[in-house]
Design a protein around this motif. Structure first.
Motif, PDB file in Angstrom:
ATOM      1  N   ALA A 133      50.729  94.126  36.422  1.00  0.00           N
ATOM      2  CA  ALA A 133      51.943  93.089  37.218  1.00  0.00           C
ATOM      3  C   ALA A 133      52.020  91.857  36.590  1.00  0.00           C
ATOM      4  O   ALA A 133      52.837  91.041  36.754  1.00  0.00           O
ATOM      5  N   THR A 134      50.529  91.414  36.051  1.00  0.00           N
ATOM      6  CA  THR A 134      50.873  90.061  35.417  1.00  0.00           C
ATOM      7  C   THR A 134      50.929  90.089  34.097  1.00  0.00           C
ATOM      8  O   THR A 134      50.681  89.067  33.292  1.00  0.00           O
ATOM      9  N   GLY A 135      51.149  91.129  33.397  1.00  0.00           N
ATOM     10  CA  GLY A 135      51.755  91.424  31.963  1.00  0.00           C
ATOM     11  C   GLY A 135      50.761  91.414  31.140  1.00  0.00           C
ATOM     12  O   GLY A 135      50.736  90.801  29.933  1.00  0.00           O
ATOM     13  N   ARG A 136      49.519  91.663  31.653  1.00  0.00           N
ATOM     14  CA  ARG A 136      48.267  91.885  30.471  1.00  0.00           C
ATOM     15  C   ARG A 136      48.865  93.009  29.510  1.00  0.00           C
ATOM     16  O   ARG A 136      49.486  93.915  29.865  1.00  0.00           O
ATOM     17  N   ARG A 137      48.550  92.542  28.020  1.00  0.00           N
ATOM     18  CA  ARG A 137      48.810  93.573  26.954  1.00  0.00           C
ATOM     19  C   ARG A 137      47.744  94.423  26.669  1.00  0.00           C
ATOM     20  O   ARG A 137      47.941  95.583  26.240  1.00  0.00           O
ATOM     21  N   ARG A 195      68.474  70.822  25.131  1.00  0.00           N
ATOM     22  CA  ARG A 195      68.178  71.520  26.295  1.00  0.00           C
ATOM     23  C   ARG A 195      66.501  71.883  25.996  1.00  0.00           C
ATOM     24  O   ARG A 195      66.124  72.103  24.856  1.00  0.00           O
ATOM     25  N   ARG A 196      65.748  71.974  27.022  1.00  0.00           N
ATOM     26  CA  ARG A 196      64.616  72.580  26.822  1.00  0.00           C
ATOM     27  C   ARG A 196      64.224  73.863  26.494  1.00  0.00           C
ATOM     28  O   ARG A 196      65.154  74.693  27.021  1.00  0.00           O
ATOM     29  N   PRO A 197      63.724  74.189  25.406  1.00  0.00           N
ATOM     30  CA  PRO A 197      63.488  75.563  25.112  1.00  0.00           C
ATOM     31  C   PRO A 197      63.086  76.523  25.884  1.00  0.00           C
ATOM     32  O   PRO A 197      62.007  76.039  26.800  1.00  0.00           O
ATOM     33  N   GLU A 198      63.243  77.570  25.862  1.00  0.00           N
ATOM     34  CA  GLU A 198      63.007  78.671  26.652  1.00  0.00           C
ATOM     35  C   GLU A 198      61.392  78.787  26.590  1.00  0.00           C
ATOM     36  O   GLU A 198      60.978  78.779  25.199  1.00  0.00           O
ATOM     37  N   PRO A 199      60.434  78.813  27.123  1.00  0.00           N
ATOM     38  CA  PRO A 199      58.883  79.084  27.000  1.00  0.00           C
ATOM     39  C   PRO A 199      58.588  80.466  26.205  1.00  0.00           C
ATOM     40  O   PRO A 199      59.209  81.523  26.524  1.00  0.00           O
ATOM     41  N   VAL A 200      57.794  80.229  25.241  1.00  0.00           N
ATOM     42  CA  VAL A 200      57.514  81.661  24.345  1.00  0.00           C
ATOM     43  C   VAL A 200      56.223  82.455  25.318  1.00  0.00           C
ATOM     44  O   VAL A 200      55.305  81.636  25.513  1.00  0.00           O
ATOM     45  N   GLU A 201      56.776  83.495  25.417  1.00  0.00           N
ATOM     46  CA  GLU A 201      55.592  84.312  26.163  1.00  0.00           C
ATOM     47  C   GLU A 201      54.483  84.522  25.315  1.00  0.00           C
ATOM     48  O   GLU A 201      54.624  84.992  24.205  1.00  0.00           O
ATOM     49  N   ARG A 202      53.306  84.196  25.718  1.00  0.00           N
ATOM     50  CA  ARG A 202      52.139  84.549  24.782  1.00  0.00           C
ATOM     51  C   ARG A 202      51.595  85.853  25.405  1.00  0.00           C
ATOM     52  O   ARG A 202      51.430  86.293  26.598  1.00  0.00           O
ATOM     53  N   ALA A 203      51.021  86.362  24.402  1.00  0.00           N
ATOM     54  CA  ALA A 203      50.330  87.676  24.828  1.00  0.00           C
ATOM     55  C   ALA A 203      49.031  87.390  25.376  1.00  0.00           C
ATOM     56  O   ALA A 203      48.218  86.344  25.214  1.00  0.00           O
ATOM     57  N   THR A 204      48.517  88.133  26.596  1.00  0.00           N
ATOM     58  CA  THR A 204      47.354  87.820  27.294  1.00  0.00           C
ATOM     59  C   THR A 204      46.578  89.302  27.503  1.00  0.00           C
ATOM     60  O   THR A 204      47.266  90.152  27.683  1.00  0.00           O
ATOM     61  N   VAL A 205      45.329  89.202  27.207  1.00  0.00           N
ATOM     62  CA  VAL A 205      44.260  90.241  27.031  1.00  0.00           C
ATOM     63  C   VAL A 205      43.478  90.027  28.367  1.00  0.00           C
ATOM     64  O   VAL A 205      43.034  88.780  28.588  1.00  0.00           O
TER      65      VAL A 205
END
Length: 349
Positions: free
Chosen positions: A122-126, A51-61
């Motif tokens: 909304a776009t998940g910026r840290r 199974r394709r692994p779930e994408p790892v969410e990268r922190a975004t600044v």
């Protein structure tokens, strides 16, 4: 072989447990080399595709700036990007047009001041990092409500307790630049700086005034000229200073770009640098080394400032405490070819 190949199928064919197959797939070290080789051969024979692994969410600044990108901001941006790459963090670069205070207040009243912050959350910026930015009170309040950490590099407005900022020892740099010119024998020294409300400009100008006062020299009102930190401002300010009835023999410019503008204003008037006019800049960007003559300047560690801003933003995003809400990195004088003892020029002595 027809049908979907499962871990159980591979385990049966290899004569091992499903757990052992899983360990091989995940690169675990607690499997013997012979067993690992046998399992890998069965995986190859069955053309097993897991199974394709779930994408790892990268922190975004978010990295934003206001106004024109210049040689200074490019250096700071590079520092943020390099630190982001080292920390495995994505950096999104954006530009926000500068606004007057009245325009900011009108935007706040209409609910538009916080729209960009809603977009960031909304776009998940840290976190957010601003370069030489002037934020309205509504923006700061919205950032606080959204719990979105903010770090500003060289804020335009004077440092405020609620804003975490990164800068340099601007006062010490302004004093060092002026003391260098004084040590060469200059007494008619002018300061050509940036916006009056800019914290770094205030500190550089106060360092200049402090050095002049310590030397027992008065500063004529017309010897202080404030606008922006750009080349065109240096050109205009340099012209105004050099056209005075008693022009300065040396000019301390608040940025390298301003200094280059001053040098062009001098050239247009038939004056030589440094024979007829000494010029000191601030920043030590690449243009200081490309100038002719090469520019004497105050070096501030711009890339390191960007690095510290990124690291501080990530600390705040992780809920960690920072040692200080305002960090100042050391500046130092770099002497090159644009400064010398004052000449005995009829119009400048």
């Amino acid at each position: 072989m027809s049908g979907r190949v499962t871990l159980a199928t591979v385990a049966t064919s290899a004569g091992v447990s499903v757990a052992t197959v899983s360990k091989v797939l995940n690169g675990r070290s607690d499997v013997s080399e012979s067993t690992r080789a046998r399992v890998q051969e069965v995986l190859r024979q069955h053309e097993y595709v897991g199974r394709r692994p779930e994408p790892v969410e990268r922190a975004t600044v978010e990295l934003f700036f206001q106004g024109v990108v210049n040689s200074y901001s490019i250096e700071v941006i590079q520092g943020v990007l390099e630190a982001g790459a080292a920390a495995d963090v994505d950096v999104v670069l954006s530009s926000r047009p500068p606004r007057s205070r009245a325009a900011a207040d009108r935007a706040a009243a209409g609910g538009r001041a916080t729209q960009w912050i809603r977009e960031l959350t909304a776009t998940g910026r840290r976190a957010a990092i601003g370069i030489t930015s002037d934020l309205a009170a509504a923006d700061l309040a919205a950032l606080s409500r959204a719990r979105l950490p903010l770090v500003v590099v060289d804020p335009i407005n004077i440092a405020q307790p609620e804003i975490t900022s990164v800068g340099s020892t601007n006062f010490a740099g302004g004093m060092a630049a002026t003391q260098h010119l004084l040590s060469l024998g200059h007494s008619r020294i002018a300061y050509l700086g940036g916006p009056p409300t800019s914290g770094c400009n205030q500190a550089r100008m106060n360092g200049y005034r402090g050095a002049m006062e310590a030397a027992g020299l008065a500063v004529p009102k017309e010897y202080v000229w404030l606008r922006e930190f750009l080349y065109d401002d240096g050109l205009a300010g340099g012209a105004a200073l050099l056209d005075l009835p008693e022009p300065p023999t040396a000019i301390f410019a608040g940025s390298d770009e301003v200094a280059l503008g001053v040098m062009e204003a001098a050239r247009a008037r038939g004056l030589r640098v440094p024979e007829d006019l000494s010029v000191v800049g601030f920043d030590d960007t690449q243009v200081a080394r490309l100038a002719s003559p090469q520019l004497t300047t105050i070096r501030q560690p711009m890339r390191e400032m960007g690095t510290v801003a990124l690291r501080t933003a990530l600390q705040l995003a992780a809920g960690e405490k920072v040692d200080s809400h305002h960090v100042e990195l050391a500046t130092r004088l770099i002497v090159r070819d644009s400064t010398a003892a004052p000449a005995r020029h009829p119009s400048l002595t």
